[in-house]
Design an enzyme around this catalytic site. Structure first.
Site, mmCIF file in Angstrom:
data_model
loop_
_atom_site.group_PDB
_atom_site.id
_atom_site.type_symbol
_atom_site.label_atom_id
_atom_site.label_comp_id
_atom_site.label_asym_id
_atom_site.label_seq_id
_atom_site.Cartn_x
_atom_site.Cartn_y
_atom_site.Cartn_z
ATOM 1 N N SER A 57 0.791 -1.232 0.000
ATOM 2 C CA SER A 57 0.000 0.000 0.000
ATOM 3 C C SER A 57 0.822 1.280 0.000
ATOM 4 C CB SER A 57 -0.953 0.018 1.195
ATOM 5 O OG SER A 57 -2.004 -0.906 0.998
ATOM 6 N N TYR A 91 -4.143 -2.546 -9.980
ATOM 7 C CA TYR A 91 -3.992 -2.369 -8.529
ATOM 8 C C TYR A 91 -3.095 -3.440 -7.913
ATOM 9 C CZ TYR A 91 -5.343 -2.056 -3.591
ATOM 10 O OH TYR A 91 -5.334 -1.958 -2.226
ATOM 11 N N VAL A 141 1.279 -3.625 3.979
ATOM 12 C CA VAL A 141 1.228 -4.886 4.716
ATOM 13 C C VAL A 141 2.414 -5.792 4.398
ATOM 14 C CG1 VAL A 141 -1.278 -4.825 4.999
ATOM 15 C CG2 VAL A 141 -0.286 -6.007 3.020
ATOM 16 N N TYR A 151 -4.058 3.813 8.176
ATOM 17 C CA TYR A 151 -5.397 3.252 8.367
ATOM 18 C C TYR A 151 -5.976 3.717 9.712
ATOM 19 C CZ TYR A 151 -3.325 0.388 4.727
ATOM 20 O OH TYR A 151 -2.676 -0.034 3.617
#
Length: 308
Positions: free
Chosen positions: A63, A190, A260, A242
């Protein structure tokens, strides 16, 4: 200030805790990563490079790539992107479907999965998926000033085969009219952007323009305007971890974006770009040891944007 000595000391202090946290085994290929890997890289705006531990070993940035696709989307579409995504912290898990449905298909921010998928849809505009992936890879090579940055195809295939929740998010977005392209096309891009493999050193170099008012000091090229760099940093500070973003701001005090894969990119405006990697994650999905290392670095350098 002896940055190298500080990095060496942080690495040595935390090394006994290598392996703590949980590797992101829900992506099968990431489950094979050695949980005891630990690297730190600091690249200052004057071009000096300081490394400790496994800082030269490529890992899946996951991410963290969202910072760079956001930059690309802003370059292509300008402020119009904010019609697709919000700019607020989510307060929910990064892959929450409930929040997306509740808010009518407008993701809270570009760094949660739904928001990043919406941003990838904008990057895909006018391209085939293969062309869009190529654009992302070329952009990362340009920023890091290195040509050996690649997509880890094994990780990309692993995500494609198991990314059921991301398919659900993409289809939710599509049902609300918030995707221009078919879900499988957007997710093809993605998954590949998340599977970029970079070392801490390369990642810190790629993020350096955000520490230098939008200009890459290694090349002298302006990547984004001063205002845009400031705003991307603001998004990283408030949304980059997050539902752990507030705690990271409280403890570290730097704009940052986690992945992650265990990496974190952090920015000390006017001073340096920092990348850390330790695959073990905390309960929020952020690198446990990496977060501690950045907290120690901010404390010892006085780089927190909230004051020394």
């Amino acid at each position: 200030m002896d940055l190298q000595a500080i990095l060496d000391d942080i690495h040595d202090s935390l090394s006994p805790r290598r392996g703590e946290g949980r590797v992101a085994d829900y992506i099968p290929q990431l489950a094979h990563v050695d949980p005891k890997k630990f690297g730190i890289a600091v690249v200052t705006v004057d071009g000096a490079v300081h490394l400790a531990g496994d800082a030269q070993e490529p890992f899946s940035i996951q991410s963290i790539s969202k910072v760079f696709t956001l930059t690309l989307a802003l370059g292509k579409h300008g402020e119009a992107i904010w019609k697709r995504v919000g700019r607020e912290p989510s307060g929910s898990a990064f892959n929450s479907i409930v929040q997306l449905e509740y808010e009518g298909g407008i993701p809270r921010n570009p760094f949660i999965n739904a928001g990043a998928i919406a941003i990838t849809d904008l990057v895909l505009a006018g391209h085939t998926p293969k062309e869009a992936i190529g654009e992302v890879v070329r952009f990362m090579r340009y920023l890091a000033d290195e040509d050996d940055i690649i997509v880890d195809q094994d990780v990309a295939r692993s995500e494609q085969a198991t990314g059921f929740r991301n398919f659900a998010l993409a289809n939710f977005l599509r049902s609300f009219g918030k995707l221009d392209h078919a879900a499988e096309l957007v997710l093809g891009v993605y998954f590949h952007q998340c599977a970029l493999a970079m070392s801490c050193r390369q990642l810190a170099r790629a993020g350096l323009f955000l520490a230098n008012s939008g200009v890459n000091p290694l090349t002298g090229h302006r990547v984004v305007s001063h205002l845009r760099a400031r705003r991307i940093n603001a998004m990283m500070l408030t949304c980059g971890h997050y539902d752990g973003s507030g705690d990271f701001a409280y403890r570290v005090g730097l704009p940052g974006k986690s992945g992650v894969g265990g990496g974190i990119l952090a920015v000390a405006p006017g001073k340096a770009s920092v990348a850390v990697w330790s695959p073990g994650l905390n309960d929020n999905g952020n690198s446990l040891l990496g977060s501690l290392a950045l907290e120690m670095l901010a404390a010892r350098t006085g780089w927190s944007i909230f004051g020394a």
